[in-house]
Design a protein around this motif. Sequence first.
Motif: not given
Length: 427
Positions: A91, A131, A193, A198
Amino acid sequence: MLTLAFILMFVLLLLGFPMMVPLLIGALAMMLMLLPGVDPTSLIRAMISGVRPSVLVAVPMFILAADIMTKGHTANRLLDLVHAFLGHRRGGLPITTAVSCTLFGAVSGSTQATVVAIGSALRPKMLKAGYKDSFTMALLVNSSDIALLIPPSIAAIIYGVAASESVGELFIAGIGPGVLIMVMFSVYSWWISKKLDIPLGERVGWADRLRALRGAILPMGFPVVVLGGIYSGLFSPTEAAAMSVFYALVVEMLVYRSVKLSDLPSIALSTGLITAVVFILVGAGQAFSWVISMAQIPTEVLGPILDTVADNPTMLLVVIAVSFFVACMFVDPIVAIFVLTPIFIPAIDASGLDPILVGTLVVLQSAIGSATPPFGYDIFTAMAVFRRPYMEIVKGTPPFIVMLLATTVLLIMFPQIALFLRDLAFR
């Protein structure tokens, strides 16, 4: 008659008139209907009295300092610093966004400047990382509103004028809630996240971290100069605002050389336009507040509610929070503060509540309302900056609004979130 006046104001707002037009026309209409014997020029005197307090001189100064730093390199250097230490973690990008908005808010005091400076740099990177745009824009809009709490806060200055409270105490009381919101947003960003899986960013070496730290020393010195000057007694809040302009000019023109002498007229013009809007809203809000007070409308509308909660300070805080939150969803926080504050002052004094706690709660509701549909003004700032439709901007806001409302509940239950630093500095 009163209902007709409010319908008229709402229609003018829907037709696209600037907020000051419905306010002034509504005030004039109510004055003519409810106070026929009062000289109409009294409305003008009320507007003038609204912009007369000397502490309001700090507002254009802080706006000018924010415009200078937005034009310069301050935002980028703060971004580089935060990203160097957090960018490689889960994140990292959204957490960098939340922390950078908080830091730039402490430098500029302006939510709009924060959206422009931080959003323009980080939104493309977050989209590239995977995102969703709705999450990205909601994070930027709501994180930028931390600038309303972290000093120098223009909303705190306005409340200090409306309630005749210490701007210096309001400044420092906003730090605790502002940091709490930043932490909540960071935790949520970490969870999102992880949910989206991610990829982690590249770790930056200590040599680059130290380089970023050196580059951000001068921007980080801005709140030290302003707040240190206020709390040491060296500056008044107004003098601190003037010092902020001087500091911004020295850093951006002489040290970074990112702002040229030829840039100053356009920067001053931007500041002048924003200041004009702010002061017209202040005057219009004061005039509207004066009319409804003279007509005893607050007593009729909120009187029974305030009588019910008069012996319960916690419930009074809840009523204040709900009233300002709903108001700031529809009108500019400056207007809401000037219209509603005089209504609650007698009840606050009678209840024994700490007025700085109440002021911090009001500023927090201003921050929440500024990013909340239907008319939160930072939503429209984001629409202009990112050129995205209204529904796309507000799509991702509900989780952030829940976290902001949770902060409100925590502040009411644990007042020391705001008062601890205030007591440390002033008691």
